[in-house]
Structures are given as structure tokens and as C-alpha cells.
Design a protein around this motif. Structure first.
Motif, PDB file in Angstrom:
ATOM      1  N   GLN A  16      -1.570  49.319  10.699  1.00  0.00           N
ATOM      2  CA  GLN A  16      -3.012  49.376  10.454  1.00  0.00           C
ATOM      3  C   GLN A  16      -3.805  49.015  11.714  1.00  0.00           C
ATOM      4  O   GLN A  16      -4.764  49.687  12.077  1.00  0.00           O
ATOM      5  N   SER A  20      -5.972  51.814  13.813  1.00  0.00           N
ATOM      6  CA  SER A  20      -7.412  51.566  13.882  1.00  0.00           C
ATOM      7  C   SER A  20      -7.881  51.538  15.334  1.00  0.00           C
ATOM      8  O   SER A  20      -8.907  52.135  15.690  1.00  0.00           O
ATOM      9  N   GLY A  63      -5.189  44.215  -1.777  1.00  0.00           N
ATOM     10  CA  GLY A  63      -6.036  44.184  -0.593  1.00  0.00           C
ATOM     11  C   GLY A  63      -5.749  45.245   0.448  1.00  0.00           C
ATOM     12  O   GLY A  63      -6.063  45.050   1.608  1.00  0.00           O
ATOM     13  N   HIS A  65      -6.770  48.105   2.532  1.00  0.00           N
ATOM     14  CA  HIS A  65      -8.061  48.692   2.900  1.00  0.00           C
ATOM     15  C   HIS A  65      -7.822  49.963   3.694  1.00  0.00           C
ATOM     16  O   HIS A  65      -6.919  50.027   4.534  1.00  0.00           O
ATOM     17  N   ALA A  66      -8.604  50.993   3.421  1.00  0.00           N
ATOM     18  CA  ALA A  66      -8.419  52.279   4.091  1.00  0.00           C
ATOM     19  C   ALA A  66      -8.608  52.148   5.591  1.00  0.00           C
ATOM     20  O   ALA A  66      -9.389  51.319   6.076  1.00  0.00           O
ATOM     21  N   LYS A  71     -10.362  57.953   3.906  1.00  0.00           N
ATOM     22  CA  LYS A  71      -9.992  57.169   2.735  1.00  0.00           C
ATOM     23  C   LYS A  71      -8.632  57.588   2.192  1.00  0.00           C
ATOM     24  O   LYS A  71      -8.190  58.724   2.405  1.00  0.00           O
ATOM     25  N   GLU A 227     -17.391  37.590  -0.623  1.00  0.00           N
ATOM     26  CA  GLU A 227     -17.498  37.756   0.833  1.00  0.00           C
ATOM     27  C   GLU A 227     -17.645  36.419   1.544  1.00  0.00           C
ATOM     28  O   GLU A 227     -17.070  36.216   2.619  1.00  0.00           O
ATOM     29  N   SER A 346      -5.218  41.183   8.527  1.00  0.00           N
ATOM     30  CA  SER A 346      -5.412  41.748   7.203  1.00  0.00           C
ATOM     31  C   SER A 346      -5.835  43.184   7.424  1.00  0.00           C
ATOM     32  O   SER A 346      -6.219  43.567   8.538  1.00  0.00           O
ATOM     33  N   THR A 347      -5.780  44.004   6.379  1.00  0.00           N
ATOM     34  CA  THR A 347      -6.069  45.414   6.613  1.00  0.00           C
ATOM     35  C   THR A 347      -7.529  45.639   7.011  1.00  0.00           C
ATOM     36  O   THR A 347      -7.815  46.396   7.940  1.00  0.00           O
ATOM     37  N   ILE A 348      -8.465  44.983   6.343  1.00  0.00           N
ATOM     38  CA  ILE A 348      -9.866  45.146   6.735  1.00  0.00           C
ATOM     39  C   ILE A 348     -10.140  44.434   8.053  1.00  0.00           C
ATOM     40  O   ILE A 348     -10.895  44.909   8.898  1.00  0.00           O
ATOM     41  N   ASN A 351      -9.050  46.636  10.972  1.00  0.00           N
ATOM     42  CA  ASN A 351     -10.005  47.719  11.262  1.00  0.00           C
ATOM     43  C   ASN A 351     -11.147  47.229  12.144  1.00  0.00           C
ATOM     44  O   ASN A 351     -11.504  47.850  13.146  1.00  0.00           O
TER      45      ASN A 351
END
Length: 378
Positions: A16, A20, A63, A65-66, A71, A227, A346-348, A351
């Protein structure tokens, strides 16, 4: 030196974080194979996901995330996550023409500058010289490096007395084949994270007996993880890497979500936890108070460490054992950015970190070009 290939940026790793980063390099105007190269040691697309056990279906993934710009839609929740996400990563690489080179093992990263890690270490200015990335497929020379090698290749195995005497099987989460392999066996699961609880819930219908041991009592989190809570958790991890300490995972400071599966496990006694044992014996584990649990298997769900040994020649580690990072930039050498390390693991987070790293690298390279032009004009 003719066999050294020159690029502006080398990206190591195509999970990821690496994909990214490669996406944002393309968006910024860098051309694959001419301006940057992505090196991945795995046999195919998918990052660490391709090695996950078959029973970890996409519907159980927490969790994911694209990737930026595309997507993941229409995935069958009942399919193994290793298949779903590997196929998604493969489409992503094709769609954005990222041209990942694999399998390529990165063995060492060195600096051609005499004062590597000294010039610009505090103010972010460009150090002199290039980085040499030595691999199983030759050497690349780059002005900057995005390290996105993750943790999967460095499973953490704690050491306990008697470990070598245990006659059963010991394996790590990284080697977990799925619950069917443990049918009729007595299994001790070590570790209080998400993997440990997932293993226990899966093993319960198959194993003859399961025992859960952790160093600390597990923390179960009630209610939504909003959040603000996410920011607070990331800030705790970020503070460690700013101080040059080894990063903890974001999950380690968020606690375990108290979902329906966890509630059932607690009600059924599957998630009854014992404190960490003191030693292994030939036929199980035991505590100093005389308690003994017989076992055929000890499954170490004890996490992973960052795979950064190839960066050792750059001398980035601090006395505390970690690499001090500001944002994604290694403080000791601003040519090096760590994406998917510490707060961005983490995936998000990966990114966002990929975008941030590319912005800083673009500024670094522009600054270097301005300095060269000024020197030529002087």
C-alpha cells in the motif's frame, strides 16, 4: 560503474505504501523507469496481503482503505483477502503503469557522500551525493529514496526459557496456514493484538483446546472509533518516532474493537486470558506459581518489526533503537523517506504519507537543481 542505473527516486516495496508513493510520483510528473523505479521483493502484486492465510476473507479485513485514485469495488466478502487485494493491486499497477520490478531483493542502501547523514540533517537541505541502492538485480543510483518495505518480513519472536526444549510446533502469525491445520490439537496463542484474537476465534471450532496468554491484559474498545480518537492514536505513535524510538503499531494504542465476534468469544470463554507464562517445557508452558498447560502448538501472534536492515549503512538509527522521523523524512538524511513506518503504518496513513513524501522529495530535488545552477553561474 557503467552498470549502475540512474534515476531520481527509488521506491522500495510495492505494498500500500509503495504503490501510493509511486502513484503520487506519477501525478507529480515523474516518469516510471526514467525518473523513478519501484522495486519489490515479493513474487507478485499484493504486498503482505498475498501471504495472508486463506480463512482471512475480505469480509473479515478491518480497515482496508482504497489506494489513491482507484476504489476497490464489487469485492466478494467471502473470498480470501489475499486473492481480492492482490488482484486489486495488480489492476492498480496496470492502470497507472507503475512498472514494478519483481522479484528484486534490496540488500543495502549506501551514500556516495563522505558526510552522509550530516549535511542537512537538521534543516532539511539537500546533502551532497547520491544514494546507491544495491539489489539482486543490480545497483540504482538515486537522489532520493522512498522506503516502503513494511514489516511482514520481520516477524518478532520473543525468547523464553525452555523454548528449544518444546517438542511441539512453534510458528508465527506470518506462517499461520488457517485453522484446519490445528484440528484436534492443543494450541497456546501468545499475543494480545488483533491477530491473536482472530486466531483464537478461528481455532476454537477445530482445536482440542486453546489457551490465550498475553503480557498485558487486553484492552477492548467500546463504541465507534471516530476521527478524533484516530488522530490521538496516531499522535502517540508519531511522538515515538520523533524521539528516535522503535515505533509501536497504531493498533497497539487504539485497543481491540468490541465487535459481535469478540463478544461471543468472551461469552464462550474462548477469550479468557492468562498472564504470560514464564517458560516452555517439552510438553507445554508453565508459570512460576506451578500452573502448567499442555500444548501441541505455540502460536506466536507477537507482531512484526520494521524491515529496515538494508538501511543500516546510512546510520539512521538513534540510540533509542529507532529511526527519528519528521513526517516521513529521516531526520539524519532528508533524502530518505519512510512511508508505512510508525504513524503511517496503516492503509489510510500510507496513502497520506506517500503524497507527503513525494511533495518533500520534489522540493528537495528542485532545491538541489537551483543550487547546481547557482554554482554553475558563479
Amino acid at each position: 560503474m557503467n552498470d549502475i542505473r540512474e534515476v531520481e527516486v527509488v521506491v522500495t516495496g510495492a505494498g500500500q505504501a509503495g504503490l501510493s508513493s509511486a502513484y503520487h510520483l506519477r501525478r507529480t510528473g515523474f516518469v516510471p523507469e526514467r525518473d523513478f523505479v519501484v522495486l519489490d521483493h515479493s513474487p507478485g502484486p499484493g504486498g503482505a496481503w498475498q501471504f495472508r492465510w486463506p480463512s482471512l476473507t475480505y469480509g473479515k479485513v478491518h480497515g482496508m482503505h482504497a489506494l489513491p485514485g482507484m476504489k476497490l469495488t464489487g469485492a466478494d466478502a467471502a473470498r480470501p483477502s489475499s486473492e481480492v487485494i492482490s488482484e486489486y493491486f495488480e489492476r492498480y499497477e496496470r492502470t497507472f503503469d507503475l512498472r514494478v520490478r519483481r522479484p528484486v531483493d534490496v540488500r543495502a542502501v549506501r551514500s556516495t557522500s563522505v558526510d552522509a547523514g550530516a549535511v542537512g540533517a537538521q534543516d532539511g537541505s539537500a546533502p551532497r551525493g547520491r544514494l546507491l541502492v544495491e539489489t539482486s538485480d543490480g545497483t540504482w543510483s538515486a537522489k532520493a529514496l522512498i522506503n516502503a518495505t513494511g514489516t511482514w518480513d520481520r516477524p518478532f519472536w520473543p525468547r523464553y526459557p525452555g523454548q528449544e526444549t518444546f517438542r511441539g510446533r512453534q510458528l508465527h502469525t506470518a506462517q499461520y496456514p488457517g485453522p484446519e491445520a490445528f484440528a484436534g490439537l492443543r494450541v497456546v496463542v501468545v499475543g494480545g493484538g488483533a491477530s491473536g484474537t482472530q486466531h483464537l476465534l478461528e481455532l476454537a471450532p477445530y482445536a482440542a483446546d486453546t489457551t490465550w496468554v498475553t503480557r498485558r491484559p487486553p484492552v477492548f474498545r467500546e463504541g465507534p472509533f471516530d476521527e478524533n480518537a484516530g488522530r490521538a492514536a496516531v499522535a502517540l505513535v508519531e511522538e515515538r518516532v520523533r524521539r528516535g524510538l522503535p515505533p509501536k503499531s497504531v493498533v497497539s494504542v487504539t485497543g481491540l474493537p468490541l465487535n459481535d465476534a469478540i463478544r461471543r468469544g468472551l461469552a464462550d470463554g474462548v477469550l479468557d486470558r492468562l498472564p504470560m507464562f514464564d517458560r516452555l517445557t517439552p510438553d507445554g508452558v508453565e508459570w512460576n506459581d506451578g500452573r502448567h498447560v499442555s500444548a501441541d502448538v505455540v502460536l506466536w501472534a507477537t507482531g512484526f518489526r520494521p524491515a529496515v536492515d538494508h538501511l543500516t549503512p546510512l546510520r539512521l538509527r538513534e540510540p533509542g533503537g529507532g529511526i527519528r522521523v519528521e513526517g516521513t523524512r529521516a531526520v539524519a538524511d532528508p533524502r530518505v523517506h519512510l512511508v508505512g513506518y510508525g504513524p503511517s503504518a496503516s492503509t489510510i496513513g500510507a496513502n497520506r504519507a506517500g503524497r507527503s513524501a513525494v511533495r518533500e522529495i520534489a522540493r528537495l530535488l528542485a532545491q538541489g537543481e537551483e543550487e547546481r545552477e547557482a554554482a554553475a553561474a558563479a
